[in-house]
Write a protein that holds these residues in place. Structure first.
Motif, short mmCIF file in Angstrom:
data_model
loop_
_atom_site.label_atom_id
_atom_site.label_comp_id
_atom_site.label_asym_id
_atom_site.label_seq_id
_atom_site.Cartn_x
_atom_site.Cartn_y
_atom_site.Cartn_z
N PRO A 36 0.71 -1.28 0.01
CA PRO A 36 0.04 0.14 0.03
C PRO A 36 0.96 1.36 -0.07
CG PRO A 36 -0.87 -1.69 1.60
CD PRO A 36 0.54 -2.10 1.17
N TRP A 37 1.76 1.34 0.78
CA TRP A 37 2.69 2.56 0.84
C TRP A 37 3.54 2.61 -0.58
CZ3 TRP A 37 7.97 3.71 -0.08
CH2 TRP A 37 8.49 4.78 0.32
N LEU A 38 3.76 1.74 -1.20
CA LEU A 38 4.41 1.65 -2.52
C LEU A 38 3.51 2.27 -3.61
CD1 LEU A 38 6.64 -1.51 -2.68
CD2 LEU A 38 7.31 0.62 -2.54
N LEU A 39 2.14 1.64 -3.67
CA LEU A 39 1.28 2.02 -4.46
C LEU A 39 0.79 3.51 -4.20
CD1 LEU A 39 -1.06 -0.85 -4.75
CD2 LEU A 39 0.88 -0.40 -6.01
N GLY A 40 0.94 4.08 -2.81
CA GLY A 40 0.64 5.23 -2.49
C GLY A 40 1.78 6.43 -3.19
N VAL A 41 3.02 5.87 -3.17
CA VAL A 41 4.03 6.75 -3.73
C VAL A 41 3.91 6.64 -5.32
CG1 VAL A 41 6.66 6.82 -4.26
CG2 VAL A 41 5.77 6.14 -1.76
N ALA A 42 3.17 5.70 -5.99
CA ALA A 42 3.22 5.67 -7.18
C ALA A 42 1.90 6.73 -7.66
CB ALA A 42 2.87 4.16 -7.85
N ARG A 43 1.03 6.71 -6.70
CA ARG A 43 0.01 7.66 -7.15
C ARG A 43 0.43 9.06 -7.07
NH1 ARG A 43 -4.67 9.75 -4.25
NH2 ARG A 43 -6.61 9.65 -5.69
N ASN A 44 1.03 9.31 -6.02
CA ASN A 44 1.54 10.62 -5.73
C ASN A 44 2.23 11.19 -6.93
OD1 ASN A 44 0.12 10.96 -3.49
ND2 ASN A 44 1.88 10.37 -2.07
N LEU A 45 3.27 10.22 -7.66
CA LEU A 45 4.10 10.51 -8.67
C LEU A 45 3.06 10.68 -9.90
CD1 LEU A 45 7.09 8.08 -8.10
CD2 LEU A 45 7.16 10.46 -7.91
N THR A 46 2.04 10.08 -10.21
CA THR A 46 1.05 10.12 -11.04
C THR A 46 0.36 11.60 -10.96
OG1 THR A 46 0.79 7.79 -11.11
CG2 THR A 46 -0.87 9.19 -12.25
N ARG A 47 0.05 12.01 -9.83
CA ARG A 47 -0.39 13.32 -9.66
C ARG A 47 0.54 14.27 -9.91
NH1 ARG A 47 -3.51 13.03 -4.04
NH2 ARG A 47 -4.45 14.87 -4.75
N GLU A 48 1.72 14.18 -9.54
CA GLU A 48 2.77 15.29 -10.04
C GLU A 48 2.92 15.29 -11.10
OE1 GLU A 48 6.49 14.29 -8.06
OE2 GLU A 48 5.46 14.66 -5.92
N LEU A 49 2.92 14.15 -11.93
CA LEU A 49 2.72 14.25 -13.61
C LEU A 49 1.75 15.05 -14.07
CD1 LEU A 49 3.95 13.32 -16.26
CD2 LEU A 49 2.79 11.32 -16.06
N ARG A 50 0.86 14.68 -13.63
CA ARG A 50 -0.50 15.45 -14.20
C ARG A 50 -0.27 17.13 -13.88
NH1 ARG A 50 -6.58 14.09 -12.67
NH2 ARG A 50 -7.82 15.24 -14.08
N ARG A 51 0.06 17.35 -12.88
CA ARG A 51 0.30 18.93 -12.60
C ARG A 51 1.60 19.35 -13.26
NH1 ARG A 51 -0.46 17.39 -7.02
NH2 ARG A 51 1.67 17.13 -6.72
N ARG A 52 2.74 18.67 -13.50
CA ARG A 52 3.66 19.11 -14.32
C ARG A 52 3.65 19.22 -15.74
NH1 ARG A 52 6.71 15.36 -12.59
NH2 ARG A 52 7.06 14.02 -14.22
N ASP A 53 2.70 18.32 -16.50
CA ASP A 53 2.66 17.92 -17.73
C ASP A 53 1.16 17.45 -18.19
OD1 ASP A 53 2.65 17.50 -20.59
OD2 ASP A 53 4.83 16.92 -20.63
N GLY A 54 0.21 18.29 -18.08
CA GLY A 54 -0.94 17.72 -18.20
C GLY A 54 -1.25 17.09 -19.73
N ARG A 55 -0.43 17.53 -20.72
CA ARG A 55 -0.80 16.90 -22.03
C ARG A 55 -0.24 15.36 -21.90
NH1 ARG A 55 -1.95 17.16 -26.99
NH2 ARG A 55 -0.61 16.30 -28.65
N GLN A 56 1.00 15.17 -21.38
CA GLN A 56 1.71 13.81 -21.40
C GLN A 56 0.62 13.04 -20.52
OE1 GLN A 56 5.31 13.65 -19.38
NE2 GLN A 56 5.72 11.50 -20.06
#
Length: 213
Positions: A55-75
């Protein structure tokens, strides 16, 4: 056990599941990058990882995905479209709708839900997390997760109902039609005297008159 040994065991045990989760959010290609970043964070924070670690690892992956969305919405949008194609092309979804739908219909209905609903459903059905573990991934309480999951399942069921049952598979062409045999054999001629098969010529028959005495 050293941190290096623990990390190696952690990687071997959890990498496939973290990659599957990341791919369900942002497709395979970007999901591999997210997974690599997740284990980079795990290496830096080995002493902070709880048990069980998934669960901790998936939480990290989810946060990284949200960061990608903020950083590069098109990608992110392109990656999310790829993830949706993965969902509709063959993931195991028999349990997503509590076993009440056919697979093809469930895939189509699931793809039509919001990303938030899909994540709720797949955390439990695909990634095998319990409600408490899934809630930890999403950063909410178990009670909140249970309510959201119930609502997501209801929306999925309504989407399935709207689609209707899966069409029956085309059985393909039936047996070939019988060929027309054409006209039957000519009827046999009426029986007559047997033909004379003797090739020798015959003398003409004499007319004999019998006189009465």
């Amino acid at each position: 056990m050293t941190d290096a040994q623990r990390f190696r065991d952690l990687y071997e045990e959890c990498h496939p599941r973290v990659l599957a989760y990341a791919a369900s959010l942002v497709g395979r290609q970007v999901g591999e990058d997210i997974t690599s970043e997740t284990f980079t964070v795990a290496w830096r924070r080995m002493r902070d990882i709880p048990t069980p670690p998934l669960p901790w690892l998936l939480g990290v992956a989810r946060n990284l995905t949200r960061e990608l969305r903020r950083r590069d919405g098109r990608q992110y949008d392109l990656a999310a479209q790829e993830a949706q194609r993965i969902i509709t092309s063959g993931a195991q979804v028999e349990d997503v709708a509590a076993g009440v739908t056919e697979r093809a219909v469930a895939l189509q209905a699931l793809a039509g839900l919001s990303a938030a609903d899909r994540e709720l459903l797949t955390l439990v059905a695909w990634h095998g997390l319990g409600p408490r573990q899934a809630a930890r991934v999403l950063g909410c309480s178990s009670a909140t997760f249970a309510v959201r999951l119930h609502r997501a399942r209801r929306r999925l069921e309504r989407a399935v109902d709207a689609l209707g049952p899966a069409p029956a598979l085309d059985p393909g062409p039936g047996p070939a039609p019988a060929l027309d045999p054409g006209p039957g054999p000519a009827p046999a001629p009426a029986p007559g005297p047997a033909p004379d098969l003797d090739p020798r010529p015959r003398a003409p028959r004499a007319n004999v008159t019998v006189k009465e005495t």
